[in-house]
Design an enzyme around this catalytic site. Structure first.
Site, PDB file in Angstrom:
ATOM      1  N   HIS A   1      40.131  29.250  39.956  1.00 35.64           N
ATOM      2  CA  HIS A   1      39.813  30.378  40.832  1.00 35.64           C
ATOM      3  C   HIS A   1      40.193  31.694  40.159  1.00 35.64           C
ATOM      4  CE1 HIS A   1      40.708  32.972  44.493  1.00 35.64           C
ATOM      5  NE2 HIS A   1      39.429  32.660  44.622  1.00 35.64           N
TER       6      HIS A   1
ATOM      7  N   HIS B   1      37.306  40.936  41.037  1.00 32.05           N
ATOM      8  CA  HIS B   1      37.304  40.421  42.402  1.00 32.05           C
ATOM      9  C   HIS B   1      36.551  41.352  43.346  1.00 32.05           C
ATOM     10  CE1 HIS B   1      38.398  38.586  46.106  1.00 32.05           C
ATOM     11  NE2 HIS B   1      39.275  39.494  46.455  1.00 32.05           N
TER      12      HIS B   1
END
Length: 368
Positions: A45, A87
């Protein structure tokens, strides 16, 4: 690309020994549901973001060496149309941009998916300008050790992530897949910098827009996945948050929410344009008001019945992120019993996990 040696030979050997190679697609291009013998996929992740600042080549490389099957770049776009891994498009919290006086005038407030956000945004920088910045740890209060690496790594492009995955595939002797997410697709379409054609172009030029390529493409929105269905030959994954609704639904006045998407009817619709569901963990095993795990929902079974795979997010080792069942102290940054949480979720039959600590996810899978 700067090739930083992150770990020693012992860790590399451990990653190879502990890795489980799983096919990402059948000959028809649909993902295979991982068998219990092979175990769930492990997706790094944002790389190995429990150990390195997220969305850096160093983080992705460490994830692969720890045994991750896939590495996950979140994609946003620059002023000159290049896809980069961050992100969010707001980069004040993940780079040292605030320390660059030459960019002070670019701090501004924008409305992103209906919410005002103040900071610096990738779409206001060229790629060359972004390359002068360096990544920083996003949650230093939880991961203070990661701040050791602040200032060492650049913001990578999608092409650089692909190049890295190919180098590590050769070096480690197993395929390292990529799992890109399109971030804020409606927003970027509205400002004339759509992500989708750029993603299709990069994957096509890299030879990855084909059946059997070890690639998944994911999004929290629906319309852009439907658009990509006719452009991409790799599996698509509909992300489902624990609350709220896809922003494209909100903007269009569609009253459906993420909860509607995981009903049997919603899953049937997802199957018309995607091959998987990327579900927030509490969609699979909810928590009660005190933070303890309740009984699993039927989501995994319902999705499998309709031919969809299920990948769950996000698994992290720190107490602050764990269910109350598996916290070991009141220190939010200390590690809890992450293996206990993995055991509960792996038992549901899910097909993959997004993990900030890929080595823990791999070990939990190996020891099942």
């Amino acid at each position: 690309m700067v090739r930083t040696k992150i770990v020693g030979a012992a860790l590399a050997a451990l990653a190879v020994a502990g890795a489980v190679v799983l096919p990402s697609a059948t000959a028809s291009g649909d993902p295979e549901v991982a068998s219990s013998r092979k175990g769930p996929l492990v997706i790094g992740h944002r790389g190995a973001s429990g150990y390195r600042p997220e969305h850096t080549l160093a983080s992705y490389e460490l994830a692969a060496r720890m045994g991750a099957d896939y590495i996950e770049p979140d994609l946003v776009v620059t002023k000159d149309g290049k896809l980069v891994a961050r992100h969010e498009n707001e980069i004040g919290g993940t780079t040292d941009v605030a320390a660059h006086p030459e960019f002070a005038g670019r701090r501004t407030t924008k409305v992103i998916d209906g919410t005002p956000v103040t900071g610096w945004f990738t779409e206001d920088f060229t790629l060359a300008e972004l390359k002068t910045l360096r990544a920083e740890e996003r949650i230093p209060e939880v991961r203070p050790r990661n701040t050791l690496y602040d200032g060492r790594f650049q913001v990578p492009t999608l092409e650089e992530v692909i190049d890295l995955s190919r180098r590590l595939t050769r070096e480690l002797g197993r395929d390292i897949g990529i799992y890109p997410e399109t971030k804020h697709p409606t927003y970027f379409q509205d400002i004339g910098l759509p992500l989708e054609p750029r993603l299709v172009d990069v994957l096509t030029k890299a030879g990855l827009n084909r059946h059997g390529a070890k690639v998944y493409v994911q999004s929290f929105e629906v319309a852009n996945l439907k658009q990509l269905k006719s452009k991409l030959r790799v599996p698509l994954v509909q992300l489902v948050n624990s609350s709220g609704a896809p922003y494209d639904f909100v903007k269009a006045g569609d009253k459906r929410t993420y909860s509607d998407l995981v009903t049997p009817e919603g899953l049937r619709e997802i199957r018309t344009y995607a091959q998987g569901v990327g579900a927030a963990k509490d969609r699979i095993i909810p928590r009660d008001a005190a933070g303890f795990l309740r009984e699993p929902t039927t989501l995994v079974r319902d999705a499998h019945t309709r031919g969809l795979i299920v990948h769950a997010w996000t698994f992290r080792n720190e107490n602050t992120f764990l269910p109350a069942d598996f916290r070991t102290s009141t220190d939010p940054a200390a590690y809890g019993n992450a293996f206990g949480e993995y055991a509960k979720f792996y038992a549901t039959g899910l097909d993959g996990v997004f993990a900030d600590n890929p080595d823990t996810a791999v070990e939990a899978r190996t020891g099942r």
